[in-house]
Design a protein around this motif. Structure first.
Motif, PDB file in Angstrom:
ATOM      1  N   GLU A  68      62.501  23.532 -25.516  1.00  0.00           N
ATOM      2  CA  GLU A  68      62.141  22.581 -26.570  1.00  0.00           C
ATOM      3  C   GLU A  68      60.706  22.083 -26.387  1.00  0.00           C
ATOM      4  OE1 GLU A  68      63.468  18.235 -28.235  1.00  0.00           O
ATOM      5  OE2 GLU A  68      65.024  19.557 -27.457  1.00  0.00           O
ATOM      6  N   SER A  69      60.338  21.726 -25.185  1.00  0.00           N
ATOM      7  CA  SER A  69      58.967  21.276 -24.913  1.00  0.00           C
ATOM      8  C   SER A  69      57.971  22.396 -25.135  1.00  0.00           C
ATOM      9  CB  SER A  69      58.844  20.761 -23.479  1.00  0.00           C
ATOM     10  OG  SER A  69      59.543  19.559 -23.325  1.00  0.00           O
ATOM     11  N   LEU A  70      58.361  23.606 -24.790  1.00  0.00           N
ATOM     12  CA  LEU A  70      57.477  24.762 -24.923  1.00  0.00           C
ATOM     13  C   LEU A  70      56.993  24.919 -26.361  1.00  0.00           C
ATOM     14  CD1 LEU A  70      56.285  27.255 -23.437  1.00  0.00           C
ATOM     15  CD2 LEU A  70      58.337  28.479 -24.118  1.00  0.00           C
ATOM     16  N   THR A  71      57.892  24.796 -27.308  1.00  0.00           N
ATOM     17  CA  THR A  71      57.531  24.928 -28.720  1.00  0.00           C
ATOM     18  C   THR A  71      56.573  23.830 -29.143  1.00  0.00           C
ATOM     19  OG1 THR A  71      59.646  25.987 -29.210  1.00  0.00           O
ATOM     20  CG2 THR A  71      58.470  25.002 -31.064  1.00  0.00           C
ATOM     21  N   TRP A  72      56.894  22.581 -28.803  1.00  0.00           N
ATOM     22  CA  TRP A  72      56.034  21.454 -29.178  1.00  0.00           C
ATOM     23  C   TRP A  72      54.685  21.525 -28.478  1.00  0.00           C
ATOM     24  CZ3 TRP A  72      56.626  18.411 -33.181  1.00  0.00           C
ATOM     25  CH2 TRP A  72      57.895  18.260 -33.724  1.00  0.00           C
ATOM     26  N   LEU A  73      54.711  21.902 -27.204  1.00  0.00           N
ATOM     27  CA  LEU A  73      53.470  21.969 -26.453  1.00  0.00           C
ATOM     28  C   LEU A  73      52.563  23.077 -26.993  1.00  0.00           C
ATOM     29  CD1 LEU A  73      52.234  20.462 -24.021  1.00  0.00           C
ATOM     30  CD2 LEU A  73      52.792  22.488 -22.703  1.00  0.00           C
ATOM     31  N   GLY A  74      53.160  24.202 -27.368  1.00  0.00           N
ATOM     32  CA  GLY A  74      52.367  25.279 -27.963  1.00  0.00           C
ATOM     33  C   GLY A  74      51.714  24.845 -29.262  1.00  0.00           C
ATOM     34  N   ASN A  75      52.452  24.116 -30.068  1.00  0.00           N
ATOM     35  CA  ASN A  75      51.899  23.588 -31.311  1.00  0.00           C
ATOM     36  C   ASN A  75      50.744  22.638 -31.020  1.00  0.00           C
ATOM     37  OD1 ASN A  75      52.348  23.532 -34.270  1.00  0.00           O
ATOM     38  ND2 ASN A  75      52.589  21.346 -33.894  1.00  0.00           N
ATOM     39  N   ASP A  76      50.965  21.713 -30.086  1.00  0.00           N
ATOM     40  CA  ASP A  76      49.911  20.762 -29.715  1.00  0.00           C
ATOM     41  C   ASP A  76      48.695  21.470 -29.130  1.00  0.00           C
ATOM     42  OD1 ASP A  76      51.397  18.607 -30.563  1.00  0.00           O
ATOM     43  OD2 ASP A  76      51.496  17.621 -28.607  1.00  0.00           O
ATOM     44  N   ALA A  77      48.914  22.479 -28.295  1.00  0.00           N
ATOM     45  CA  ALA A  77      47.796  23.212 -27.690  1.00  0.00           C
ATOM     46  C   ALA A  77      46.942  23.868 -28.769  1.00  0.00           C
ATOM     47  CB  ALA A  77      48.314  24.249 -26.702  1.00  0.00           C
ATOM     48  N   GLY A  78      47.593  24.438 -29.768  1.00  0.00           N
ATOM     49  CA  GLY A  78      46.851  25.051 -30.868  1.00  0.00           C
ATOM     50  C   GLY A  78      46.077  24.035 -31.679  1.00  0.00           C
ATOM     51  N   LEU A  79      46.710  22.911 -31.964  1.00  0.00           N
ATOM     52  CA  LEU A  79      46.025  21.863 -32.725  1.00  0.00           C
ATOM     53  C   LEU A  79      44.881  21.265 -31.916  1.00  0.00           C
ATOM     54  CD1 LEU A  79      49.057  20.103 -34.450  1.00  0.00           C
ATOM     55  CD2 LEU A  79      47.426  21.728 -35.458  1.00  0.00           C
ATOM     56  N   TYR A  80      45.061  21.163 -30.603  1.00  0.00           N
ATOM     57  CA  TYR A  80      43.975  20.644 -29.768  1.00  0.00           C
ATOM     58  C   TYR A  80      42.813  21.640 -29.730  1.00  0.00           C
ATOM     59  CZ  TYR A  80      41.305  18.535 -26.081  1.00  0.00           C
ATOM     60  OH  TYR A  80      40.264  17.970 -25.375  1.00  0.00           O
ATOM     61  N   LEU A  81      43.118  22.918 -29.587  1.00  0.00           N
ATOM     62  CA  LEU A  81      42.073  23.945 -29.641  1.00  0.00           C
ATOM     63  C   LEU A  81      41.310  23.831 -30.959  1.00  0.00           C
ATOM     64  CD1 LEU A  81      40.616  26.558 -28.745  1.00  0.00           C
ATOM     65  CD2 LEU A  81      42.566  27.831 -29.703  1.00  0.00           C
ATOM     66  N   GLY A  82      42.032  23.706 -32.053  1.00  0.00           N
ATOM     67  CA  GLY A  82      41.400  23.541 -33.360  1.00  0.00           C
ATOM     68  C   GLY A  82      40.550  22.293 -33.437  1.00  0.00           C
ATOM     69  N   THR A  83      41.027  21.206 -32.853  1.00  0.00           N
ATOM     70  CA  THR A  83      40.281  19.954 -32.837  1.00  0.00           C
ATOM     71  C   THR A  83      38.946  20.130 -32.126  1.00  0.00           C
ATOM     72  OG1 THR A  83      42.265  18.593 -32.972  1.00  0.00           O
ATOM     73  CG2 THR A  83      40.325  17.563 -31.985  1.00  0.00           C
ATOM     74  N   VAL A  84      38.977  20.788 -30.966  1.00  0.00           N
ATOM     75  CA  VAL A  84      37.736  21.006 -30.215  1.00  0.00           C
ATOM     76  C   VAL A  84      36.780  21.872 -31.031  1.00  0.00           C
ATOM     77  CG1 VAL A  84      36.727  21.998 -28.117  1.00  0.00           C
ATOM     78  CG2 VAL A  84      38.854  20.667 -27.974  1.00  0.00           C
ATOM     79  N   ILE A  85      37.303  22.913 -31.659  1.00  0.00           N
ATOM     80  CA  ILE A  85      36.454  23.795 -32.478  1.00  0.00           C
ATOM     81  C   ILE A  85      35.826  23.007 -33.627  1.00  0.00           C
ATOM     82  CG2 ILE A  85      36.441  25.771 -34.054  1.00  0.00           C
ATOM     83  CD1 ILE A  85      38.682  26.982 -32.235  1.00  0.00           C
TER      84      ILE A  85
END
Length: 139
Positions: A68-85
């Motif tokens: 369950e955390s894996l799915t949410w964390l993957g989503n957050d990691a992608g959004l954070y990557l996008g935020t930095v970009i």
């Protein structure tokens, strides 16, 4: 429904067009609560910089044991990557596809599905977030 970051609806040539407040969308997508919490517990400060992506890449992937955390964390990691970009690459911006999928669009028009990349990183660690950022920043 009036959601401030979505802007206003208006009619254009018989179809309803929804305007989007880019700053509001960027603020909403940058929250990444689970990722920020996990990083903080490991002593990593997420300051929306390329260096913070490198620090995330160095974390031990303790989350892989919790589906369950894996799915949410993957989503957050992608959004954070996008935020930095979006915050560090000139001309980069968030774009919301029909259906609500958030992607990053560069000034060149090239799109990156950062959420998909975040899920790949959370599951396997490859490609590294800092490597993806470097590839995007070069284009």
């Amino acid at each position: 429904m009036n959601i401030p970051f979505l802007g206003n609806r208006h009619k254009k040539s018989g179809e309803t067009v929804l305007t989007v407040d880019p700053e509001g969308v960027a603020e909403l997508l940058s929250e990444c609560e689970l990722l920020r919490s996990q990083a903080s517990q490991e002593g990593v400060r997420l300051d929306d910089s390329a260096a913070s992506l490198e620090a995330l890449d160095q974390l031990l992937p303790r989350w892989r044991d919790d589906e369950e955390s894996l799915t949410w964390l993957g989503n957050d990691a992608g959004l954070y990557l996008g935020t930095v970009i979006v915050r560090t690459v000139a001309g980069a911006r968030w774009d919301i596809r029909p259906g609500g999928q958030a992607v990053v669009r560069l000034a060149s028009g090239r799109e990156f599905d950062v959420v998909e990349s975040g899920h790949e990183w959370a599951v396997s660690g490859v490609p590294e977030l800092s490597q993806l950022y470097a590839e995007v920043a070069e284009t």
